[in-house]
Motif scaffolding. Structure first.
Motif, mmCIF file in Angstrom:
data_model
loop_
_atom_site.group_PDB
_atom_site.id
_atom_site.type_symbol
_atom_site.label_atom_id
_atom_site.label_comp_id
_atom_site.label_asym_id
_atom_site.label_seq_id
_atom_site.Cartn_x
_atom_site.Cartn_y
_atom_site.Cartn_z
ATOM 1 N N PHE A 1 3.154 6.766 -10.899
ATOM 2 C CA PHE A 1 3.253 5.299 -10.900
ATOM 3 C C PHE A 1 2.920 4.755 -12.283
ATOM 4 O O PHE A 1 3.634 3.920 -12.842
ATOM 5 N N TRP B 1 -3.671 -1.115 -9.728
ATOM 6 C CA TRP B 1 -3.499 0.007 -8.810
ATOM 7 C C TRP B 1 -4.756 0.182 -7.966
ATOM 8 O O TRP B 1 -5.867 0.215 -8.475
ATOM 9 N N GLY C 1 1.402 5.545 -1.429
ATOM 10 C CA GLY C 1 1.569 6.254 -2.688
ATOM 11 C C GLY C 1 0.275 6.650 -3.352
ATOM 12 O O GLY C 1 0.210 6.780 -4.567
ATOM 13 N N THR D 1 5.659 4.025 -4.231
ATOM 14 C CA THR D 1 4.660 3.434 -3.334
ATOM 15 C C THR D 1 5.021 3.613 -1.872
ATOM 16 O O THR D 1 4.215 3.293 -0.992
ATOM 17 N N TYR E 1 -0.416 8.550 -8.226
ATOM 18 C CA TYR E 1 -0.968 7.599 -9.193
ATOM 19 C C TYR E 1 -0.409 7.847 -10.601
ATOM 20 O O TYR E 1 0.046 6.920 -11.274
ATOM 21 N N GLU F 1 0.836 -1.199 0.000
ATOM 22 C CA GLU F 1 0.000 0.000 0.000
ATOM 23 C C GLU F 1 0.866 1.242 0.000
ATOM 24 O O GLU F 1 2.092 1.188 0.041
ATOM 25 N N LYS G 1 -0.974 -2.578 -4.760
ATOM 26 C CA LYS G 1 -0.350 -2.411 -6.068
ATOM 27 C C LYS G 1 0.234 -3.750 -6.501
ATOM 28 O O LYS G 1 0.980 -4.369 -5.741
#
Length: 720
Positions: A462, A485, A455, A576, A459, A453, A490
């Motif tokens: 990522f 996501w 982060g 993250t 988004y 989990e 993730k």
């Protein structure tokens, strides 16, 4: 034969009369060469331009000439009429070519004996008559040639003994008599006189008796000493160990016996050199030598089970009995400890989840198991419903918010629900998360890494990073297929590589390299890894720096093709919010890892400058790491090892320093190379070449190290 000669002399007399009458004459060298044309039955096409009307033969096919002092005309110095399937005999008139240096008639069908008069051509230094059908014995006059360096008479039907007069051929550098019908014993006193001999091949004959002891005095020998496919008997003389270390032996298919000596150049030989000698034993053969000596308890360890039997008394020695009892006691105690350990682990893990709190398959009340379980994903509907809170959307798949499962590869489509219901097996667990093998409904296995989990606010960053990784497409780089996501979950879905990684192949459960890692396999792994890493550096969308090249990040398929994994992973971990300092898992990996995460050890694959704080990764870091991997492939040793300095102390050296020390002290290659590679003695030069590439990669000064593209190009040339 007599008729042909009379015909030829009549032909010469007729043409000579014409030349005298016309005032034009062919040179004496040309007249001698016409004897070769006349001696061949089927040479019309080959000798079409050998015209007796010419003044000189220097433009004839296969003839080379040069101007020499004291002569008005160019003189013939070379005859090269090879591979033409000519059928005939070698005329003695060629011996009148006083300036002839090179005679090359190989690959034809010349028959009969080698004429003694041929060696009147006193300038001859190279004679290539191999691949014909010549018979008879060697003429003693050949050693009257003062410049004879190369004599290749292989693949004929020559016979007789190995002549003693060969000791008079002192200029000889190459003597190749393989594939004939020579027989008998080889006398001593011949080879010490051949101080210039570089190549000796007596294979595929009928020589017998013992190998001469003084053959070890051939100090100029290089390449291969080939005595294979004969009938040599007795022990291998220890004096062969006095030959230069670069010399390879080929003693196959003889009747040699006894133990293989272990001195000098013997240490560089592999088992291939000694095959098919039934009475031969000792290293490097897998055949131990039996000795009629008492076996003490100290040598019982690692020996065959029946060697502890006292054949004279018919019973076990007291020391052996004590060892057996002690081993039994230790075994019973070990089994007991294992049982107690398993019991307490089960008790501690009672009721826990294998995936952890608020993760796939977990809930608020569960805690992380001390050991990963086999099915990390939920395996029944009740668990799924529990995780969804009784009515969450299937596309979300996690509590606390919805998520997106995005396929990067358009041809790789599946639903999140299919992923959740699939059979899953833990492959690895580390500070970089847990990696599962998941078998989808269509039977296709994939590797799923859980990044955890965190982060939530990053988004877009990522997604941009994952999309860039997904655009990397190379046969030696693990392919990222999809990602998931959600605020508290993730996932990265990539190809599953089925045969573990290089670390397990090099170490495994025994700590020793797998028998499947032959030299050709290791070279394949090295080449593929170099290609993949060069692609990441030069051709990938962002010209990646991997930053963590090591055997556990080099995955292997069933054909031992390598795949680089984990590139770009540290960046994703940073996004993250996980701790990237601990490494041990891998994208696409397949290495059973069922131990708790341990504190990070010194990473000896990292370049010296990479071990300093606050330094940013560079491509030269990867080059150094790849060089260490090469050294590990070559030596079979881990990058951290202990080197004995005396009988009581050891020096802690990393692998790079140890190899450099060996080269600086000119240690034998056999002292550094993995013993498994000694079985492929033909690869010795290739191994040495890769050592030099590895040493260039591991230079302390990063500016001196080559680019990965150059490394890949150089290693591709090895073995080709």
């Amino acid at each position: 034969m007599l008729f042909k000669r009379l015909h030829f002399y009549a032909f010469l007399f007729f043409n000579l009369t014409l030349r005298l009458n016309s005032g034009v004459s062919l040179t004496s060298d040309g007249l001698s060469l016409l004897s070769l044309k006349s001696a061949v039955d089927n040479g019309a096409a080959v000798f079409a331009d050998w015209n007796e009307d010419d003044m000189t033969p220097c433009r004839w096919t296969g003839i080379s000439c040069t101007n020499v002092s004291g002569s008005d005309d160019p003189r013939v110095v070379g005859i090269s009429v090879s591979g033409k399937n000519l059928r005939g005999y070698i005329p003695s008139e060629l011996g009148s070519l006083f300036y002839l240096r090179r005679l090359n008639l190989h690959g034809n069908n010349f028959y009969g004996s080698i004429p003694d008069q041929l060696f009147n051509a006193s300038s001859l230094h190279s004679i290539y008559l191999y691949g014909n059908n010549l018979s008879g014995s060697l003429p003693p006059s050949m050693c009257n040639l003062p410049r004879l360096q190369n004599l290749d008479l292989s693949r004929n039907s020559l016979s007789g003994s190995f002549p003693k007069f060969l000791r008079n051929c002192r200029p000889l550098q190459r003597l190749i008599l393989a594939g004939n019908k020579f027989s008998g014993e080889i006398s001593e006193g011949i080879f010490p006189e051949l101080a210039n001999l570089e190549q000796l091949d007596l294979s595929s004959n009928g020589f017998n008796g013992s190998i001469p002891n003084d053959i070890g005095e051939l100090k100029s020998l290089s390449g291969t000493l080939n005595l294979s496919f004969n009938h040599f008997t007795g022990k291998i003389p220890k004096t062969l160990g006095d030959l230069p270390l670069t010399v390879s032996f080929d003693l196959r298919n003889n009747d040699l016996s006894g133990e293989i000596p272990q001195t000098g150049s013997f240490s560089n030989q592999g088992p291939t050199a000694f095959l098919n000698n039934p009475m031969l034993c000792g290293f490097p053969l897998q055949r131990s030598c039996k000795k009629d000596v008492d076996i003490t308890p100290s040598v019982q360890i690692g020996s065959r089970g029946n060697e502890g039997v006292n054949e004279e008394k018919g019973g076990l020695k007291s020391g052996v009995i004590i060892l057996i009892c002690l081993a039994d006691a230790i075994g019973v105690a070990f089994i007991g400890l294992v049982i107690v350990y398993i019991y307490w682990k089960k008790k501690d893990s009672n009721g826990c989840s294998c995936t952890g709190k608020r993760k796939l398959g977990g809930n608020e009340k569960t805690s992380l198991c001390s050991l990963p379980c086999i099915n990390g994903f939920p395996s029944n509907d009740s668990e799924v419903e529990s995780e969804k809170g009784g009515g969450g959307a299937a596309s979300g798949g996690v509590s606390g918010g919805e998520g997106d499962l995005v396929a990067i590869d358009k041809g790789f489509n599946f639903e999140l629900d299919e992923l959740l219901r699939a059979s899953a097996y833990v492959l690895g667990k580390s500070g970089l998360g847990i990696v599962y093998k998941v078998v989808l409904g269509n039977g296709v296995p994939v590797a799923v890494r859980r990044l955890g989990e965190g982060g939530e606010q990053r988004y877009k960053e990522f997604v941009a990073e994952v999309q860039a990784i997904g655009r990397v497409k190379h046969p030696n780089v693990v392919k990222l297929r999809a990602y998931y996501w959600a605020p508290d979950e993730k996932l990265l879905i990539s190809d599953f590589i089925c045969n573990g990684n290089l670390a397990s192949a090099l170490r495994g459960k025994t700590g020793q390299p797998s028998p499947s890692l032959s030299w050709s396999t290791r070279l394949k792994i090295a080449k593929g890894t170099a290609r993949g890493l060069a692609y990441l550096h030069e051709c990938s969308p962002r010209k990646y720096v991997h930053g963590d090249i090591k055997p556990s990040n080099i995955l292997l398929d069933s054909e031992y093709q390598p795949y680089i994994s984990d590139f770009g992973l540290n960046r994703l971990i940073t996004i993250t919010g996980n701790n990237p300092s601990s490494s041990g898992g891998f994208i696409g990996g397949a290495f059973p890892y069922l131990k708790p995460v341990e504190p990070e050890k010194i990473n000896n694959y990292r370049a010296p400058e990479a071990r300093l704080p606050n330094n940013r990764p560079t491509q030269k870091w990867d080059v150094y790491s790849f060089g260490v991997v090469l050294l590990e492939l070559l030596t079979g040793k881990s990058p951290e090892l202990s080197s004995p300095t005396s009988s009581t102390s050891t020096e802690i050296l990393d692998l790079v320093r140890w190899v450099r020390k060996g080269f600086d002290e000119e240690s034998p290659l056999v002292d550094m190379v993995d013993p498994i590679l000694l079985q492929e003695i033909r690869a010795k030069k290739e191994v040495l070449s890769v050592f030099h590439i590895a040493l260039a990669c591991t230079e302390l000064d990063h500016e001196v190290r080559p680019r990965m593209k150059t490394v890949a190009e150089n290693i591709e040339k090895v073995g080709t």
